[in-house]
Design an enzyme around this catalytic site. Structure first.
Site, PDB file in Angstrom:
ATOM      1  N   VAL A 133       0.844  -1.201   0.000  1.00  8.49           N
ATOM      2  CA  VAL A 133       0.000   0.000   0.000  1.00  8.49           C
ATOM      3  C   VAL A 133       0.876   1.246   0.000  1.00  8.49           C
ATOM      4  CG1 VAL A 133      -1.739   1.316   1.289  1.00  8.49           C
ATOM      5  CG2 VAL A 133      -1.874  -1.183   1.206  1.00  8.49           C
ATOM      6  N   GLY A 135       3.376   2.197  -1.776  1.00  8.92           N
ATOM      7  CA  GLY A 135       4.805   2.008  -2.064  1.00  8.92           C
ATOM      8  C   GLY A 135       5.761   2.384  -0.951  1.00  8.92           C
ATOM      9  N   LYS A 206      -5.810  -1.527  -2.455  1.00  4.29           N
ATOM     10  CA  LYS A 206      -5.114  -0.868  -1.337  1.00  4.29           C
ATOM     11  C   LYS A 206      -6.105  -0.411  -0.267  1.00  4.29           C
ATOM     12  CE  LYS A 206      -1.352   0.316  -4.452  1.00  4.29           C
ATOM     13  NZ  LYS A 206      -0.888   1.271  -5.462  1.00  4.29           N
TER      14      LYS A 206
HETATM   15  N1  HSE Z   1       1.098   0.554 -10.150  1.00  4.75           N
HETATM   16  C1  HSE Z   1       1.100   0.956  -8.785  1.00  4.75           C
HETATM   17  C2  HSE Z   1       0.891   2.454  -8.715  1.00  4.75           C
HETATM   18  C3  HSE Z   1       2.405   0.576  -8.169  1.00  4.75           C
HETATM   19  O1  HSE Z   1       0.975   3.101  -9.762  1.00  4.75           O
HETATM   20  O2  HSE Z   1       0.612   2.996  -7.661  1.00  4.75           O
HETATM   21  C4  HSE Z   1       2.400   0.611  -6.685  1.00  4.75           C
HETATM   22  O3  HSE Z   1       1.436  -0.215  -6.133  1.00  4.75           O
END
Ligand code: HSE
Length: 432
Positions: A133, A135, A206
Site C-alpha cells: 500500500v 509504495g 489498497k
Molecule cells: N502501479 C502501482 C501504482 C504501483 O501506480 O501505484 C504501486 O502499487
C-alpha cells in the site's frame, strides 16, 4: 553469519534491493543484527538468466521454486512477481516449507490474503506486506503500531501513483492520456497491464488492505466499489478548476454508525485540502481519528527504490522478531468482524454533469428531480455547447446512496438527457 533471503522475481522492485544493501549495508546489518544476503533469485527461464548475467548481476539465479523451498538456509522468501499466479502458489508453498514471507503484492493480499495470513499464523511465521500500500510510505506499520491508542474515523488516500502521475501531467502540462500512460510505464510506475491502475482496481485493493489496519476489518475486494480515471474529461477538469477544486482518484474509508463505507472514485478536492497538492507519482494517506485528529502521510507511491525500501524494512523487522523470539505475531493484531455501512449511511456531496437540450426549463426540470429526493443543489452552472445542446453542472449538497441511485435512475429515464459523469466532492472542512 548472515540472514539468507530468496527473491521471487527480479523486476523493478526486486532490483532495488541490491542498491539498498550496497548503499546502506551497515545500517541494515546493525538493525537486522546480521548481514542480509540475497541467496537465490527465482527467474522465469535461462534466457532471463543470461540477460541478467550480461547486465553484471552475479546472484544465484534459479528457475525452479523447489531450489528455494528445499534450501534450509533460506529463512525469508520475498515475493515480487506480482499478480495472482504463480505468486499465490509460491507463497503458500514457502509458508508450508516454514519460510517467512514478505510481499508487495496488493492484488494477492486484497483477493486471497486471508488464506495466506491464516497459514502463516498456524505455522507461527511472519507474513508482511508494507510495500503493498502506497509504495514507499510506511503506512501499514504506522497504523498497526502508532495508532493503537487512537480510534480512526476515516481514511482518504491518493493511492495509485500511475493515475496520479497521469492526471497531473494531463492537467498541468496538457499531455494526452496516451502520452501520460506511456511515460508512467517507462518510469516503472504502472503495472505490466496498466488497466488496474487507471480503472481504480489497484487503488481499491489498497483500500481493502487499509481497512484491515484502520478498522480491523478484512473487507472483501467486492465490498470496495471503484471507478477509474478513464471517464474524466477536459470539461470536468476545467469545471473543477473554475470552482476551486482539483480532481484526483481518491480511495475512501469511513466508519459510519452502521459500519464501514469503502470506495475509490474520481473526487473533487478543494484546492485548500492537503490532498490537493499530492501530485505526480506521490501518494498520500489522510487519516481522521479521535486522538490525533487529522494527520497525513505523504511519499512516493510507486517506483523501484521507494518500494524496495518498504520491502527491506519488512525483512529487517522479521530479522528482529526472530532475535526477540516473537516472529509468529501477526502484522496487524487489530481484528473485528466486517460490518458494512448501510446505503443510507453512505453520505457525500456529488458533482454531476449532464448533457441536455438547449431549451428553457431544463434547469427547473433537473432541480425538481433533486428536490423530489429531498436533495438540494449547492451550485448549478449552465454551459452552451452549440445551437441545440447544453451542459448542466450540478454541485449537490449531502445525499445518501439511495438518493443518489434514485436521482441517477430518474435522469437516465429522461430520453433527451445524458448523464456524462458523477464524481464525489469533498468538503473543505474535511468533514462532509
Ligand atoms: N502501479 C502501482 C501504482 C504501483 O501506480 O501505484 C504501486 O502499487
Amino acid at each position: 553469519m548472515s540472514l539468507k533471503i530468496a527473491l521471487l522475481g527480479f523486476g523493478t522492485v526486486a532490483s532495488g534491493l541490491p542498491f539498498l544493501l550496497e548503499e546502506n549495508g551497515d545500517k541494515i546489518k546493525s538493525a537486522a543484527g546480521e548481514q542480509v544476503q540475497i541467496s537465490k533469485i527465482l527467474i522465469r527461464n535461462d534466457a532471463e538468466k543470461a540477460r541478467l548475467n550480461a547486465m553484471g548481476y552475479e546472484y544465484q539465479f534459479v528457475t525452479s521454486i523447489d531450489e528455494i523451498l528445499s534450501d534450509s538456509e533460506i529463512s525469508i522468501v520475498v515475493e515480487l512477481i506480482g499478480r495472482i499466479e504463480p505468486a499465490k502458489t509460491y507463497i503458500l508453498k514457502a509458508l508450508q516449507a516454514g519460510k517467512h514471507v514478505v510481499t508487495a503484492n496488493k492484488d494477492l493480499i486484497a483477493l486471497h490474503g486471508k488464506e495466506m495470513r491464516d497459514l502463516a499464523e498456524r505455522k507461527a511465521l511472519a507474513f508482511y506486506y508494507e510495500a503493498a500500500v502506497a509504495g514507499g510510505i510506511p503506512i501499514l506499520r504506522t497504523l498497526a503500531n502508532s495508532f493503537t491508542s487512537d480510534k480512526i474515523q476515516g481514511v482518504l488516500g491518493v493511492l495509485n501513483g500511475t493515475s496520479n502521475f497521469m492526471m497531473t501531467k494531463m492537467v498541468e502540462d496538457g499531455w494526452s492520456y496516451k502520452e501520460a500512460l506511456a511515460k508512467a510505464q517507462a518510469l516503472g510506475y504502472a503495472e505490466s497491464d496498466p488497466t488496474n491502475d487507471v480503472e481504480g482496481v489497484d487503488a481499491a485493493y489498497k483500500v481493502a488492505i487499509l481497512s484491515q489496519f484502520a478498522f480491523g476489518m478484512f473487507l472483501d475486494f467486492k465490498d470496495v466499489s471503484h471507478q477509474g480515471i478513464s471517464t474524466i474529461t477536459a470539461e470536468d477538469v476545467a469545471v473543477a478548476q473554475q470552482l476551486g477544486y482539483v480532481i484526483k482518484l481518491v480511495g475512501r474509508l469511513e466508519e459510519k454508525t452502521s459500519g464501514v463505507w469503502a470506495d475509490v472514485s474520481p473526487t473533487f478536492i478543494p484546492e485548500t485540502h492537503p490532498l490537493a497538492n499530492v501530485n505526480d507519482v506521490m501518494n498520500a494517506v489522510f487519516v481522521e481519528s479521535i486522538g490525533i485528529g487529522q494527520s497525513m502521510f505523504y511519499g512516493p507511491g510507486a517506483g523501484q527504490k521507494p518500494t524496495a525500501t518498504s520491502v527491506m524494512a519488512d525483512i529487517i523487522r522479521i530479522a528482529q522478531r526472530l532475535k526477540e523470539g516473537t516472529v509468529g505475531k501477526p502484522f496487524n493484531a487489530f481484528q473485528r468482524p466486517v460490518q458494512l455501512a448501510e446505503k443510507t449511511d453512505q453520505i457525500s456531496r456529488y458533482y454531476m454533469i449532464i448533457n441536455t437540450p438547449k431549451q428553457n426549463g431544463q434547469l427547473l426540470r433537473l432541480v425538481s428531480v433533486f428536490s423530489d429526493q429531498g436533495v438540494s443543489c449547492q451550485q448549478v452552472l449552465e454551459q452552451e455547447l452549440d445551437d441545440n445542446r447544453a451542459r448542466l453542472v450540478i454541485m449537490t449538497r449531502l445525499m445518501n446512496q439511495l438518493q443518489l441511485e434514485a436521482i441517477k435512475q430518474q435522469i437516465s429515464q429522461e430520453s433527451d438527457w445524458h448523464l456524462l459523469n458523477v464524481f464525489k466532492v469533498l468538503g473543505d472542512d474535511h468533514d462532509n
